[in-house]
Design an enzyme around this catalytic site. Structure first.
Site, PDB file in Angstrom:
ATOM      1  N   SER A   1       7.014  -0.057   5.007  1.00  0.00           N
ATOM      2  CA  SER A   1       5.574   0.152   4.875  1.00  0.00           C
ATOM      3  C   SER A   1       5.056   1.113   5.954  1.00  0.00           C
ATOM      4  O   SER A   1       5.563   2.227   6.088  1.00  0.00           O
ATOM      5  CB  SER A   1       4.858  -1.201   4.913  1.00  0.00           C
ATOM      6  OG  SER A   1       3.520  -1.086   4.507  1.00  0.00           O
TER       7      SER A   1
ATOM      8  N   ASP B   1       4.271  -2.228  -7.121  1.00  0.00           N
ATOM      9  CA  ASP B   1       3.839  -2.528  -5.762  1.00  0.00           C
ATOM     10  C   ASP B   1       2.344  -2.261  -5.691  1.00  0.00           C
ATOM     11  O   ASP B   1       1.905  -1.124  -5.895  1.00  0.00           O
ATOM     12  CB  ASP B   1       4.620  -1.630  -4.787  1.00  0.00           C
ATOM     13  CG  ASP B   1       4.255  -1.839  -3.323  1.00  0.00           C
ATOM     14  OD1 ASP B   1       3.226  -2.476  -3.045  1.00  0.00           O
ATOM     15  OD2 ASP B   1       4.996  -1.347  -2.458  1.00  0.00           O
TER      16      ASP B   1
ATOM     17  N   HIS C   1       5.667  -5.584  -2.586  1.00  0.00           N
ATOM     18  CA  HIS C   1       5.674  -4.657  -1.457  1.00  0.00           C
ATOM     19  C   HIS C   1       6.746  -4.978  -0.421  1.00  0.00           C
ATOM     20  O   HIS C   1       6.892  -4.242   0.547  1.00  0.00           O
ATOM     21  CB  HIS C   1       4.287  -4.687  -0.793  1.00  0.00           C
ATOM     22  CG  HIS C   1       4.082  -3.630   0.244  1.00  0.00           C
ATOM     23  ND1 HIS C   1       4.284  -2.285  -0.012  1.00  0.00           N
ATOM     24  CD2 HIS C   1       3.695  -3.717   1.555  1.00  0.00           C
ATOM     25  CE1 HIS C   1       4.032  -1.597   1.092  1.00  0.00           C
ATOM     26  NE2 HIS C   1       3.678  -2.430   2.053  1.00  0.00           N
TER      27      HIS C   1
END
Length: 263
Positions: free
Chosen positions: A94, A216, A244
């Site tokens: 991320s 996601d 995610h």
């Protein structure tokens, strides 16, 4: 305080090659436990908590230093310098994907290869660019965080994790997300979701693997494809995974992709 103390650094394994595993927003280094178990026999693994997360030193949090992602990139470089790391393989989930990219801009010879897991250079839609959010969406998210952070976390965690058939994963993310100090979490969320590092992507000249979930809520497939086009010579893999956090929900896929790429 040393960088290792500030960021609760853990070094596991004793392989000749080093992998730095960097977690995303609301998570901490424990999110990599499946990869740790699978890789520690062959690699030296360096794990840490970003300031504001996990067991990091909350006293080190500075609204000025962490107004954007560069402060976190500086932390990463300080950790590597303190541990005297060279030619490391960096795996960033991320926001840590962009943190690693910024660190590689500053010290490109420090890194050998980069793996981006569910990363995004910009979360806002912009013309033909599909980042996944409109500004009104983010304003509502920030308002909900400010109004009742723990209530927001209880709703955001399962939505971000996906995989309703694996509720323990959502509960785990909710615990780590809820453990953050609300004011710090809100500032970090603003720094992440309002960031735009699209112009930095072409500067990444290292061998790069982009891992993207097929569904996601935070990072659409179009973002992974965009990064693949912008990072010359990069490899792109669409995982048979949702949510995610594919390193948690589909750990074998992510670990295997990392192993093959590093070989």
């Amino acid at each position: 305080m040393s960088a290792a103390q500030r960021n609760a650094v853990n070094v596991i394994g004793s392989g000749r090659q080093t992998i730095v595993l960097a977690h995303g927003f609301g998570s901490n280094q424990t999110a990599w436990r499946q990869q740790i178990d699978a890789l520690k026999a062959d690699y030296r693994l360096v794990l840490f908590d970003h300031v504001g997360s996990g067991r990091s030193d909350l006293a080190a949090f500075s609204p000025h230093r962490y107004a954007g992602l560069f402060g976190f990139a500086e932390d990463l470089l300080e950790i590597c310098q303190e541990l005297k790391l060279r030619r490391v393989h960096f795996v960033g989930h991320s926001v840590s994907g962009m943190i690693g990219l910024l660190a590689a801009q500053i010290a490109p010879t420090l890194f050998a290869r980069v793996v981006l897991v569910g990363a995004s250079p910009r979360y806002l839609n912009d013309g033909a660019y599909l980042g996944g959010f409109e500004q009104a969406d983010l304003d509502a998210l920030f308002a909900a965080m400010a109004d009742d952070y723990h209530a927001w976390a209880s709703g955001f965690a399962p939505a971000a994790m996906g995989n309703p058939d694996k509720p323990d994963l959502a509960h785990e993310f909710q615990r780590t997300l809820s453990s953050m100090r609300p004011d710090i979490a809100l500032q970090i969320a603003r720094a992440i979701f309002q960031s735009d590092h699209r112009a930095d992507l072409p500067s990444l000249k290292l061998p790069t693997l982009i891992l993207q979930s097929k569904s996601d809520i935070a990072v659409p497939v179009a973002v992974g494809e965009y990064m693949h086009r912008q990072i010359a010579g990069s490899s792109y893999q669409l995982l048979d995974a949702t949510g995610h956090f594919p390193h948690m929900s589909a750990p074998q896929q992510v670990t295997q992709a990392i192993r093959e790429f590093l070989r």
